[in-house]
Design an enzyme around this catalytic site. Structure first.
Site, PDB file in Angstrom:
ATOM      1  N   SER A   1       0.845  -1.199   0.000  1.00  0.00           N
ATOM      2  CA  SER A   1       0.000   0.000   0.000  1.00  0.00           C
ATOM      3  C   SER A   1       0.877   1.244   0.000  1.00  0.00           C
ATOM      4  CB  SER A   1      -0.944  -0.027   1.210  1.00  0.00           C
ATOM      5  OG  SER A   1      -1.936   0.969   1.067  1.00  0.00           O
ATOM      6  N   ASN A   2       0.335   2.372   0.412  1.00  0.00           N
ATOM      7  CA  ASN A   2       1.099   3.617   0.440  1.00  0.00           C
ATOM      8  C   ASN A   2       0.694   4.421   1.669  1.00  0.00           C
ATOM      9  OD1 ASN A   2      -1.289   5.271  -0.320  1.00  0.00           O
ATOM     10  ND2 ASN A   2      -1.100   4.066  -2.203  1.00  0.00           N
ATOM     11  N   HIS A   3       1.278   5.595   1.827  1.00  0.00           N
ATOM     12  CA  HIS A   3       1.082   6.357   3.065  1.00  0.00           C
ATOM     13  C   HIS A   3      -0.226   7.148   3.110  1.00  0.00           C
ATOM     14  CE1 HIS A   3       4.795   5.439   4.996  1.00  0.00           C
ATOM     15  NE2 HIS A   3       5.512   5.821   3.953  1.00  0.00           N
TER      16      HIS A   3
END
Ligand code: CTP
Length: 406
Positions: A211-213
């Site tokens: 995923s990402n932030h």
């Protein structure tokens, strides 16, 4: 730049006699802290539960309890409160007062003020479950709704009797959200919008993902702002940790492909799409059906391209749909964002530099319309930016789907 719908608003807070009466003290305090001018009216029963002095100390204003105190209070004047106020909030409201309001009885200061009020009225009921579900109460609530009274539905939970059920006074947050919406111009009323939020999660196996932030905060701020302004909001979100905005239709998704499907479905009858989500461009080629066990060998993940949701929207978009995208860029902000805007067929793109270095939740965005010059904005909280974006998009929606009323 700051946004406080309560600042300098004149709120009449009506308080009736319930176990929840004490919660109105915190409500009054929250309103005063939000810079509202608060006049408290209490029924006699309410004064048995909480001393008027508590409210007086918090609001720095005399508390009105009966018709005689109202007569004496010449500076406030007879029944003018409900005419001059911006809103009349009655919290908690007992079944008894709900019945009186529905029937138009005016046997105390609170009900008299309500009957004479020309400002919006908000009722937050609190009572035992059986009283709430009694056909009499439900009929009265329906009557009040028909008359335009805003009802903040009670919640389920522990009740004074010791039982569990529906009847608890709504949370302070829900009451203040309703009040805030009542105080907000409804310039997006009748508009249906779709918002995406959060970073997509691309499964590696049943317990792991890439995923990402992205926190989802921008999408949620967009949803809150649009709901406050009267829009119907479908929020397609991966952000399970954020509490769902009151009144939004929530579509929970995980992966880019799920988000794409949900977006294509939701835009069919929408006026605008706000694509605030951070969609993963790649996903593991083969998500393992079982948990991957470690071994001494390296683990190599092969990634394949995900669909570009906005590119797919471009293929099928209804002609009236206004589409807004986001671009977080580390370099050549304006040029890269403008290219994305053209490539993805957007009407407007919100460009912001990465990383954001304010550390206080503020973002510095530049709004780039398809037609017209980029508008660099000062750093501001996402909650304020959301309203600025809605301001910029409103004329585009109006152009594509003229509102009969305007
Ligand atoms: N977006 C999308 N589908 C993707 C990737 C992004 O719909 N697979 C949307 C985002 O929600 C955002 C806009 O496209 O509104 C720009 O996202 P961004 O990640 O900045 O652009 P990319 O097209 O992925 O370009 P790059 O990552 O190469 O900068």
């Amino acid at each position: 730049m700051r946004l406080n719908r309560f600042a300098n608003k004149h709120i009449v807070l009506g308080v009736t006699g319930s176990i929840a009466t004490y919660k109105a003290v915190a409500l009054a305090s929250a309103l005063v802290q939000a810079e509202a001018r608060v006049n408290v009216l209490m029924t006699e029963a309410a004064t048995k539960m909480v001393q008027p002095l508590s409210f007086q100390a918090i609001t720095h204003r005399p508390v009105l309890t009966d018709m005689f105190s109202l007569m004496a209070e010449t500076e406030i004047g007879h029944v003018t409160l409900g005419k001059t106020a911006d809103a009349f909030l009655i919290a908690p409201t007992t079944a008894n007062t709900i019945a009186k309001l529905a029937l138009g009885l005016a046997d105390n200061l609170l009900t008299t003020t309500a009957l004479a009020a020309t400002c919006p009225i908000i009722v937050a009921p609190a009572m035992e479950t059986n009283m709430w579900y009694h056909p009499a109460t439900q009929t009265h609530i329906a009557t009040l709704r028909e008359r335009g009274v805003h009802i903040v539905e009670p919640e389920a939970g522990h009740l004074a009797s010791g039982a569990k059920g529906v009847g608890r006074l709504a949370s302070q947050e829900r009451i203040l959200t309703t009040l805030r919406r009542v105080l907000t111009p409804q310039d997006w009323a009748g508009r249906r919008i779709v918002i995406t939020a959060g970073g997509t999660r691309e499964a590696i196996d049943p317990v792991r993902f890439i995923s990402n932030h992205s926190s989802g905060a921008m999408g949620y701020a967009m949803a809150e702002a649009a709901l406050d302004r009267g829009a119907h909001v479908t929020l397609i979100t991966t952000a399970r940790h954020l509490s769902p905005p009151e009144g939004a239709t929530i579509v929970p998704v995980e992966s880019a492909r799920q988000m794409r499907d949900a977006v294509l479905d939701a835009i069919q009858d929408a006026h605008a799409l706000f694509m605030a989500a951070a969609v993963a461009d790649y996903r593991p080629a083969d998500a393992a059906a079982q948990k991957i066990k470690k071994s001494d060998a390296d683990l190599i993940l092969r990634l394949v391209r995900n669909p570009d949701v906005l590119a797919d929207v471009k293929q099928v978009r209804p002609p009236h749909l206004v589409v807004v995208g986001w671009a977080a860029e580390t370099d050549n902000l304006i040029e890269n964002a403008r290219q994305k805007l053209m490539r993805k067929g957007l009407d407007l793109i919100v460009a912001n530099p990465v990383p954001q270095s304010f550390g206080d939740g503020r973002v510095q965005a530049t709004l780039i319309p398809r037609k017209g010059e980029p508008n660099p904005l000062e750093p501001m909280p996402k909650e304020v930016l959301a309203h600025v974006i809605l301001d910029a998009v409103k004329p585009l929606v109006q152009r594509h789907s003229p509102d009969q009323k305007e």
